[in-house]
Each structure stands twice: as C-alpha cells, then as structure tokens.
Design an enzyme around this catalytic site. Structure first.
Site, PDB file in Angstrom:
ATOM      1  CB  SER A   1      -0.942  -0.002   1.211  1.00 59.29           C
ATOM      2  OG  SER A   1      -0.201  -0.135   2.416  1.00 59.29           O
TER       3      SER A   1
ATOM      4  N   GLY B   1      -2.146  -4.238   0.958  1.00 54.80           N
ATOM      5  CA  GLY B   1      -2.307  -5.475   1.711  1.00 54.80           C
ATOM      6  C   GLY B   1      -1.363  -6.584   1.299  1.00 54.80           C
TER       7      GLY B   1
ATOM      8  CG  ASN C   1       0.923  -5.382   4.455  1.00 53.89           C
ATOM      9  OD1 ASN C   1       0.452  -4.608   5.287  1.00 53.89           O
ATOM     10  ND2 ASN C   1       0.918  -5.119   3.164  1.00 53.89           N
TER      11      ASN C   1
ATOM     12  CG  HIS D   1      -1.271   3.642   4.714  1.00 56.52           C
ATOM     13  ND1 HIS D   1      -2.127   3.042   5.605  1.00 56.52           N
ATOM     14  CD2 HIS D   1      -0.772   2.660   3.923  1.00 56.52           C
ATOM     15  CE1 HIS D   1      -2.147   1.732   5.370  1.00 56.52           C
ATOM     16  NE2 HIS D   1      -1.340   1.482   4.360  1.00 56.52           N
TER      17      HIS D   1
ATOM     18  CG  ASP E   1      -3.573   4.822   8.310  1.00 56.79           C
ATOM     19  OD1 ASP E   1      -2.656   5.659   8.368  1.00 56.79           O
ATOM     20  OD2 ASP E   1      -3.772   4.122   7.292  1.00 56.79           O
TER      21      ASP E   1
END
Length: 203
Positions: A30, A68, A96, A182, A179
């Site tokens: 991402s 992801g 991830n 990011h 979040d």
C-alpha cells in the site's frame, strides 16, 4: 546524398534517445500503491518519475504496488509483473508480514526468491531493497530481527539499500493519514525525495 546522410544521422540519434529511457519497477504494498491518496500521481513512484524527467533523465516508472500485499503474495504474482524488461527493480515488501507477526524466516525466504527471479529474468537489472520497521508491540526480539532482514538481503545480493523507506515520515502526524501508518500527499513528497537520491546514481 548529404540529405540522406542527414536523415540517417537524425534517425540514429532518435533511436539512441529512445533507448536511453530507463524502466523502473516499484514492487510493493500500500505504501507504493499510494493507499488513501486521491490519485496514484501523488504516490512517491510517480513523483520520482516527474523529478527524473525534470532532471533530463527520461524514465518510465511502473507502480506495481498492491495494498495489503505480503511477501508471499508478491512472490506469487511476480511473473505477471515481469513481462516487460526493466532496468531498476525496487522491492518494497515485508511490512505487512511484520504487522501480522508472520515468521521472519519465511518473509526473508520469500523476498530472496523474488530477487532471484528478477535476476534470472533480467540479469542486468539493478535491485533496490527498501528497508522497513514494525511497531515495538511485537516484542524487541521480533522487531530487531525484522529490521535486519533488509540490509542482509541487500548485502547478500549486492543490491542498493534504502535504510528506512519512511525516514522522516514515520511517526510524524503531519505527514501521515489518520491511521498513523500511511503517508499523506505531503508525506509521499518526503519519501520521493529520499528515494530519488538513492535511485538517481543507478541511472
């Protein structure tokens, strides 16, 4: 005769100029894909392409980021991505895996397999490994070993290392989305500047 010679020379110059364009493949998750941004044009790969062109370094940037994505997922879709020749391969995977607490040995093995496949198909391609870190809540032993994966891969494969992709961005609320993981558009500009300095000498 002189006119024909001039046309031939012009054609050769155009041909050489076309061949000078470098193809850079950003292969990641991402962070590469530009998650949460209004457009992939705001993501750091596109910003790097723009900077290179401004500096007279014609380049074609391919953003092969997938939100992801894990190292295993990256390995499984690699052959499809490598259908066209590349000059520089930027590997940005593993984060991830770390966030999910996956076995570190498997992550390193997957990333090594990705590098091996790139080298086998495009031996002259230059490899860049993007270093990542994970939150300390996974324990000091896991976080420490995770961080070491990337410099070890770079050293083993004679690849160029980006010590930490989110340098000066990670942990900065002003440069990240809500979040806290990011980068926002401004954060991607910082990432682009950092990565650009590392990629430019390779071209």
């Amino acid at each position: 005769m002189v006119g024909k010679l001039g046309l031939i020379i012009s054609f050769l110059l155009l041909f050489q100029a076309g061949n000078s364009t470098k193809t850079i493949l950003f292969y990641g998750d991402s962070l590469t894909a530009g998650y949460g941004l209004s457009s992939t044009d705001e993501a750091f790969p596109a910003l790097i392409e723009k900077k290179l062109k401004q500096q007279g370094k014609p380049s074609k940037v391919i953003n092969a980021g997938l939100s992801g994505e894990t190292s295993a997922g990256g390995l499984s879709r690699l052959e499809w991505v490598l259908r066209q020749p590349i000059d520089v391969f930027v590997l940005e995977l593993g984060a991830n895996d770390g966030l999910r607490g996956l076995p570190l040995e498997q992550t390193q093995k997957n990333l090594q397999s990705i590098i091996d496949k790139v080298k086998a198909k495009y031996p002259k391609a230059k490899i860049v490994v993007a270093g990542m870190m994970v939150p300390p809540n996974l324990g000091p032993d896991y976080t420490s070993k995770f961080k070491k994966i990337f410099p070890e891969l770079a050293k083993k494969n004679n690849a160029t290392l980006i010590p930490f992709l989110l340098q000066d961005v990670g942990g900065n609320d002003k440069l990240n989305q809500t979040d806290g993981i990011h980068p926002n558009a401004e954060g991607h500009k910082v990432v682009a500047n950092n990565v650009y300095k590392i990629i430019l000498p390779l071209l």
